[in-house]
Design a protein around this motif. Structure first.
Motif, short mmCIF file in Angstrom:
data_model
loop_
_atom_site.label_atom_id
_atom_site.label_comp_id
_atom_site.label_asym_id
_atom_site.label_seq_id
_atom_site.Cartn_x
_atom_site.Cartn_y
_atom_site.Cartn_z
N THR A 72 60.37 72.99 26.33
CA THR A 72 60.39 70.64 27.31
C THR A 72 60.84 69.78 26.42
OG1 THR A 72 59.49 71.81 29.35
CG2 THR A 72 59.59 70.15 29.02
N MET A 73 59.62 70.19 25.29
CA MET A 73 59.79 68.83 24.17
C MET A 73 61.25 69.20 24.11
SD MET A 73 57.43 69.02 21.39
CE MET A 73 57.01 67.55 20.38
N SER A 74 61.81 69.86 23.49
CA SER A 74 63.23 69.71 22.56
C SER A 74 64.34 69.33 23.64
CB SER A 74 63.87 71.38 22.64
OG SER A 74 64.03 72.39 23.92
N GLN A 75 63.92 69.14 24.82
CA GLN A 75 64.73 68.30 25.59
C GLN A 75 64.66 67.14 25.15
OE1 GLN A 75 64.50 69.84 29.33
NE2 GLN A 75 64.89 72.11 28.79
N ARG A 76 63.52 66.54 24.81
CA ARG A 76 63.45 65.32 25.74
C ARG A 76 63.42 64.54 23.65
NH1 ARG A 76 57.93 64.62 29.39
NH2 ARG A 76 59.14 65.86 30.78
N TYR A 77 63.16 64.98 22.76
CA TYR A 77 62.44 64.09 21.83
C TYR A 77 63.56 65.24 20.32
CZ TYR A 77 58.98 62.52 23.95
OH TYR A 77 58.14 61.93 24.61
#
Length: 267
Positions: A72-77
């Motif tokens: 999920t983090m890789s999709q935002r940052y």
């Protein structure tokens, strides 16, 4: 221990962590041996990774499923931040906390130049704002002093106090700064002229200026340094008069208190 409740936002682009060392003070960890100290440091690194993961996913339970949270983090940052958090949370064979932190921090190296540039730009903006506020406060102080002196109805029972001596020079200077007129007799509103004159007065410049009375019967050549001396002298007179009034009031109050005390003791 690093925890989301210990994060303090103290300003723009500035985050601080509070509560450090509480576990040591309370004796929750036995850090007398090197092994226990390394274990406590590894726990801090792990908690830091969990906190960043929780903030990035905006969920307090994100650390319960680290692979999904990292996805999920890789999709935002950026991938750099994801790899950094992954390195903090990894169970690699690095046996020293400082080595793990150094290995994780190396992933952020490409971002350091941009961060340093942003920090310097922010510092320049703050310095610019501070210089503006400093200039505004100096000009405000000068305007208040001139307001105390110019056109004062009377002082020490002298109704002509503001029209004589040093006060007259300051009155002409006030007209020179604020009451300029062009060749057609129309008012000139020039902010740059006002600020320039007040700044020269504040520093006491040796530059000369020509002061002319409204009826053009008086023409005086003086310097900003002399005008600054006149203003300071006038302010000293006003301040001395104020102190004498305050001292007289204090003496009167003391006399009243003594008189009241003598009356009570006589009764």
């Amino acid at each position: 221990m690093v925890h989301p409740s210990h994060i303090v936002l103290t300003g723009k682009n500035r985050v601080r962590l509070s509560g450090f060392g509480l576990a040591d003070i309370l004796g929750l960890y036995d850090c007398t041996s090197a092994a226990s100290l390394r274990h406590a440091q590894f726990e801090d690194i792990l908690c830091l990774g969990k906190v960043i993961l929780q903030l990035a996913c905006q969920s307090p339970t994100a650390a319960l499923n680290i692979p999904k949270a990292l996805e999920t983090m890789s999709q935002r940052y950026s991938p750099h931040l994801r790899d950094y958090v992954s390195q903090l949370l990894s169970n690699s064979g690095i046996s020293f906390p400082s080595a793990r932190e150094a290995s994780a921090s190396s992933l952020l190296t490409p971002r350091l130049s941009a961060f340093a540039e942003a920090a310097l730009a922010y510092s320049d903006d703050l310095e610019t704002l501070l210089s503006r506020e400093l200039e505004s406060s100096r000009i405000s102080r000068l305007l208040m002093r001139l307001g105390f002196i110019n056109e004062r109805p009377s002082f020490e029972m002298d109704p002509n106090w503001s029209e004589t001596g040093d006060r007259y020079l300051l009155k002409l200077f006030r007209d020179y700064v604020f009451h300029q007129e062009d060749e057609d007799g129309k008012p000139v509103i020039d902010y740059a002229h006002v600020i320039s004159c007040l700044n020269k007065l504040d520093v006491g410049s040796s530059e000369k200026l020509l002061l002319v009375s409204r009826d053009e019967t008086s023409v005086i050549i003086t310097t900003y340094a002399e005008l600054k001396r006149c203003m300071q002298s006038c302010m000293n007179e006003l301040a001395a008069a104020q102190r004498s009034v305050e001292e007289a009031q204090q003496q009167h109050q003391q006399q009243q208190q003594h008189a009241h005390g003598d009356a009570v003791s006589w009764q």
